[in-house]
Design a protein around this motif. Structure first.
Motif, PDB file in Angstrom:
ATOM      1  N   LYS A 137       1.681   3.950 -15.911  1.00 45.41           N
ATOM      2  CA  LYS A 137       1.805   4.116 -14.466  1.00 45.41           C
ATOM      3  C   LYS A 137       1.998   2.756 -13.812  1.00 45.41           C
ATOM      4  O   LYS A 137       1.290   1.791 -14.117  1.00 45.41           O
ATOM      5  CB  LYS A 137       0.540   4.786 -13.914  1.00 45.41           C
TER       6      LYS A 137
ATOM      7  N   ILE B   4       3.754   5.926  -5.611  1.00 45.02           N
ATOM      8  CA  ILE B   4       3.524   6.062  -7.054  1.00 45.02           C
ATOM      9  C   ILE B   4       2.403   7.060  -7.321  1.00 45.02           C
ATOM     10  O   ILE B   4       2.478   7.871  -8.260  1.00 45.02           O
ATOM     11  CB  ILE B   4       3.196   4.694  -7.677  1.00 45.02           C
ATOM     12  N   HIS B   5       1.362   7.021  -6.492  1.00 47.43           N
ATOM     13  CA  HIS B   5       0.258   7.980  -6.644  1.00 47.43           C
ATOM     14  C   HIS B   5       0.760   9.407  -6.436  1.00 47.43           C
ATOM     15  O   HIS B   5       0.374  10.328  -7.183  1.00 47.43           O
ATOM     16  CB  HIS B   5      -0.850   7.665  -5.632  1.00 47.43           C
TER      17      HIS B   5
ATOM     18  N   LYS C 293       0.830  -1.206   0.000  1.00 49.60           N
ATOM     19  CA  LYS C 293       0.000   0.000   0.000  1.00 49.60           C
ATOM     20  C   LYS C 293       0.865   1.258   0.000  1.00 49.60           C
ATOM     21  O   LYS C 293       0.592   2.221  -0.739  1.00 49.60           O
ATOM     22  CB  LYS C 293      -0.920   0.003   1.216  1.00 49.60           C
TER      23      LYS C 293
ATOM     24  N   ASN D 259       2.367   1.868  -3.470  1.00 45.53           N
ATOM     25  CA  ASN D 259       1.375   2.403  -4.401  1.00 45.53           C
ATOM     26  C   ASN D 259       1.029   3.854  -4.078  1.00 45.53           C
ATOM     27  O   ASN D 259       0.759   4.651  -4.985  1.00 45.53           O
ATOM     28  CB  ASN D 259       0.121   1.527  -4.395  1.00 45.53           C
ATOM     29  N   GLU D 260       1.052   4.212  -2.783  1.00 45.83           N
ATOM     30  CA  GLU D 260       0.820   5.609  -2.415  1.00 45.83           C
ATOM     31  C   GLU D 260       1.966   6.494  -2.889  1.00 45.83           C
ATOM     32  O   GLU D 260       1.757   7.644  -3.295  1.00 45.83           O
ATOM     33  CB  GLU D 260       0.634   5.725  -0.904  1.00 45.83           C
TER      34      GLU D 260
ATOM     35  N   SER E 298       1.878  -0.088 -10.874  1.00 38.65           N
ATOM     36  CA  SER E 298       1.023  -0.500  -9.770  1.00 38.65           C
ATOM     37  C   SER E 298       1.640  -1.741  -9.159  1.00 38.65           C
ATOM     38  O   SER E 298       1.939  -2.710  -9.867  1.00 38.65           O
ATOM     39  CB  SER E 298      -0.396  -0.801 -10.269  1.00 38.65           C
ATOM     40  N   PHE E 299       1.868  -1.720  -7.849  1.00 37.18           N
ATOM     41  CA  PHE E 299       2.510  -2.847  -7.176  1.00 37.18           C
ATOM     42  C   PHE E 299       1.468  -3.776  -6.579  1.00 37.18           C
ATOM     43  O   PHE E 299       0.444  -3.346  -6.058  1.00 37.18           O
ATOM     44  CB  PHE E 299       3.432  -2.343  -6.062  1.00 37.18           C
ATOM     45  N   GLN E 300       1.746  -5.063  -6.641  1.00 37.61           N
ATOM     46  CA  GLN E 300       0.911  -6.048  -5.992  1.00 37.61           C
ATOM     47  C   GLN E 300       1.784  -7.220  -5.565  1.00 37.61           C
ATOM     48  O   GLN E 300       2.894  -7.396  -6.052  1.00 37.61           O
ATOM     49  CB  GLN E 300      -0.200  -6.538  -6.924  1.00 37.61           C
TER      50      GLN E 300
END
Length: 289
Positions: A115, A11-12, A5, A8-9, A117-119
């Protein structure tokens, strides 16, 4: 997982600030680690440096603006942080292979950097040999070098070469203590938790561990002593030819081990231990979530 999380924040935050100044300190605070550790982590996860990703995202969005707006090229250049049309044109052509003016005057092929996105992904193709130790406080002695965080990956190999040439490594070997962390140490210290864009890179050996049976080794003339507190360390084997052996460990650590471990990165440097016969260890301090 909180760690994913946070990534991803970060990256945002980058995405929301492509047209303004992007602060590496803010990115690292969001991710909960130092600037240097975030850059290292990002490069292993994304297979590209953070600076390259930001530049590629800006040039991707600039191409969309050229296609979908009537804004002047100079205004688009300024919007994405370029001070002149010439610098924007050079960067644009280097990335897309064409000049910005061609986008509006011709049918051209453009590149796109999406963009990130990590998971969490479970791979496990290669096992990792590691142990978690609650190691007592310890001290190292060595030579510290001021390094710009953004240039660390290019500068640090030269620091090791200089240490071999100027006699630093010979002095270590003549006064070599058999303490852990073992071997010649590479330590990136300072710049923690987004407080600085610079850091100190220390080439050192351990000269004291805070246990009763350990005798301190006097600090050699011209060197400094650095102290580290007791902490939980994940210690990974990274045996093999450098730099591939350590790079493989970092990539697996950041993409597989850490997201699934229940640990977070502690506010301490990563320590690389270089021993004989292509044996290496990577020490990473952790805190339980």
């Amino acid at each position: 997982m909180d760690w994913v999380k946070q990534l991803n924040e970060a990256i945002h935050y980058i995405e929301e600030n492509l047209t303004t100044e992007i602060s590496y300190e803010t990115i690292s605070k969001i991710a909960g680690c130092s600037v240097y550790n975030f850059q290292r982590m990002f490069s292993y996860i994304a297979d590209k440096p953070l600076s390259e990703y930001i530049r590629s995202r800006r040039l991707t969005m600039a191409a969309f603006d050229l296609l979908n707006s009537t804004d002047r090229i100079i205004d688009i250049a300024l919007k994405y942080g370029y001070e002149s049309p010439d610098s924007f044109s050079r960067a644009f052509k280097s990335f897309h292979g064409v000049l910005p003016s061609s986008v509006r005057n011709e049918t051209v092929q453009l590149k796109s950097c999406p963009k990130l996105s990590f998971q969490i992904t479970i791979k496990g193709a290669y096992h990792m040999n590691y142990q978690i130790e609650h190691w007592p406080a310890f001290k190292v002695m060595g030579i510290s070098h001021k390094v710009k965080t953004a240039a660390a990956f290019e500068v640090i190999p030269g620091l090791w070469e200089k240490a071999w040439q100027d006699g630093t490594m010979r002095r270590f070997m003549e006064n070599f203590p058999d303490y852990r962390p073992a071997g010649f140490l590479g330590i990136a210290a300072g710049g923690q938790w987004g407080d600085s864009e610079g850091m100190n890179y220390i080439i050192a050996v351990t000269n004291h561990v805070d246990v009763s049976e350990c005798q301190p080794i006097p600090v050699l003339e011209g060197m400094e002593e650095f102290a580290f507190p007791a902490a939980a360390w994940a210690i990974f084997e990274a045996n093999g030819e450098l730099p591939d052996a350590t790079q493989k460990v970092y990539k697996q650590f950041y993409t597989e081990w850490l997201p699934n471990s229940g640990y977070a990165l502690a506010d301490l440097p990563v320590i690389e231990c270089y021993m004989q016969e292509n044996r290496q260890e990577v020490w990473i301090a952790l805190v339980k979530k």
